[in-house]
Design a protein around this motif. Structure first.
Motif, PDB file in Angstrom:
ATOM      1  N   MET A  96       0.892  -1.187  -0.011  1.00 25.70           N
ATOM      2  CA  MET A  96       0.030  -0.062  -0.063  1.00 25.70           C
ATOM      3  C   MET A  96       0.901   1.233  -0.012  1.00 25.70           C
ATOM      4  O   MET A  96       1.869   1.232   0.215  1.00 25.70           O
ATOM      5  CB  MET A  96      -0.739   0.026   1.465  1.00 25.70           C
ATOM      6  N   PRO A  97       0.453   2.559  -0.324  1.00 25.98           N
ATOM      7  CA  PRO A  97       1.209   3.521  -0.342  1.00 25.98           C
ATOM      8  C   PRO A  97       1.653   3.876   1.049  1.00 25.98           C
ATOM      9  O   PRO A  97       1.061   3.696   2.101  1.00 25.98           O
ATOM     10  CB  PRO A  97      -0.065   4.612  -0.737  1.00 25.98           C
ATOM     11  N   THR A  98       3.007   4.442   1.222  1.00 24.84           N
ATOM     12  CA  THR A  98       3.506   4.691   2.323  1.00 24.84           C
ATOM     13  C   THR A  98       4.162   6.143   2.708  1.00 24.84           C
ATOM     14  O   THR A  98       4.737   6.510   1.389  1.00 24.84           O
ATOM     15  CB  THR A  98       4.593   3.773   2.666  1.00 24.84           C
ATOM     16  N   VAL A  99       4.058   6.845   3.448  1.00 27.64           N
ATOM     17  CA  VAL A  99       4.253   8.246   3.707  1.00 27.64           C
ATOM     18  C   VAL A  99       5.141   8.198   5.188  1.00 27.64           C
ATOM     19  O   VAL A  99       4.539   7.964   6.289  1.00 27.64           O
ATOM     20  CB  VAL A  99       3.335   9.165   3.807  1.00 27.64           C
ATOM     21  N   ALA A 100       6.464   8.846   5.202  1.00 27.29           N
ATOM     22  CA  ALA A 100       7.012   8.862   6.252  1.00 27.29           C
ATOM     23  C   ALA A 100       6.713  10.197   6.889  1.00 27.29           C
ATOM     24  O   ALA A 100       6.805  11.336   6.088  1.00 27.29           O
ATOM     25  CB  ALA A 100       8.568   8.952   6.147  1.00 27.29           C
ATOM     26  N   ALA A 101       6.214  10.567   8.168  1.00 28.42           N
ATOM     27  CA  ALA A 101       6.138  11.856   8.541  1.00 28.42           C
ATOM     28  C   ALA A 101       7.191  12.122   9.492  1.00 28.42           C
ATOM     29  O   ALA A 101       7.303  11.492  10.683  1.00 28.42           O
ATOM     30  CB  ALA A 101       4.831  12.048   9.258  1.00 28.42           C
TER      31      ALA A 101
END
Length: 234
Positions: A96-101
């Motif tokens: 699935m799409p992944t985003v690092a904050a």
């Protein structure tokens, strides 16, 4: 240990222990790595549209390798480093799409963890993305080198890996290390909103696309660490 929350269709993986945020460095202890994999298993077991945000609380996103454990168990150093690498491979090809904050300092292995996500949003006012290995007298493993040279523009990789430069948000955006910035108060919400826009891309073809896209990095990450290719003694 890491923990998991959910905001609608977006899973949020926190790298630190819930309720212990101020000074937690979120280092890669072997038990922590096992826990993160278990939480990723839980996320993958879900159904329907979804995306993943990886973040932490407090001063650090992650300060990298658990050097206390590593130097206290140096006979297991190759095994340990391959366990570290397994998280990078997992995120690169995640289904699935992944985003690092990136809420704070992302150093060494922690910087590489953020780099393994599809996209990165960094706190605007404080915190650095940094590869300090050159200052610590530590080499990059074959796997780490493969990740970095395939995820960063060549000259950025040269600068980051050979000088240990500390990139604040604006410099990291200019270098293509991160994609955007946000104030501390809105960082997580910004990353969740970005992930939410991508949740519909969770389809069977997404990990196929990712594996092809990151073929060289994944091949390098699959190289077993040995004393011969590590070439490092404390």
């Amino acid at each position: 240990m890491a923990y998991l929350k959910r905001d609608g269709d977006v899973f949020v993986l926190f790298l630190g222990t819930e309720g212990q945020t101020i000074d937690s460095e979120n280092r890669f202890h072997p038990d922590w790595i096992t826990e993160v994999h278990a939480l990723l298993d839980e996320v993958e077991a879900s159904e329907g549209p979804a995306a993943l945000v990886v973040t932490a609380d407090g001063k650090f996103f992650s300060n990298g390798l658990d050097t206390d454990w590593l130097f206290g168990n140096f006979d297991k150093n190759c095994w340990y480093l391959d366990r570290v690498h397994s998280l990078y491979s997992r995120l690169l090809a995640f289904g699935m799409p992944t985003v690092a904050a990136v809420n704070g300092h992302a150093f060494g292995a922690g910087a590489m963890l953020a780099t393994s996500c599809d996209f990165r949003v960094m706190r605007a006012d404080r915190g650095f993305w940094c590869l300090p290995e050159v200052h610590l007298g530590m080499p990059f493993t074959v796997a780490m080198n493969a990740l970095l040279v395939n995820r960063l523009v060549n000259q950025v990789a040269v600068e980051a890996m050979t000088t240990g430069r500390r990139y604040a948000a604006d410099d990291a955006i200019a270098a293509g290390i991160v994609d955007a910035k946000a104030d501390a108060e809105s960082l997580l919400a910004t990353a969740i909103a970005r992930a939410d826009l991508l949740k519909g891309n969770r389809k069977p073809n997404l990990p196929v696309i990712k594996r092809a896209l990151h073929q060289q990095a994944l091949a390098g990450l699959a190289v077993e660490t040995t004393p011969e290719n590590l070439a490092f003694n404390p």
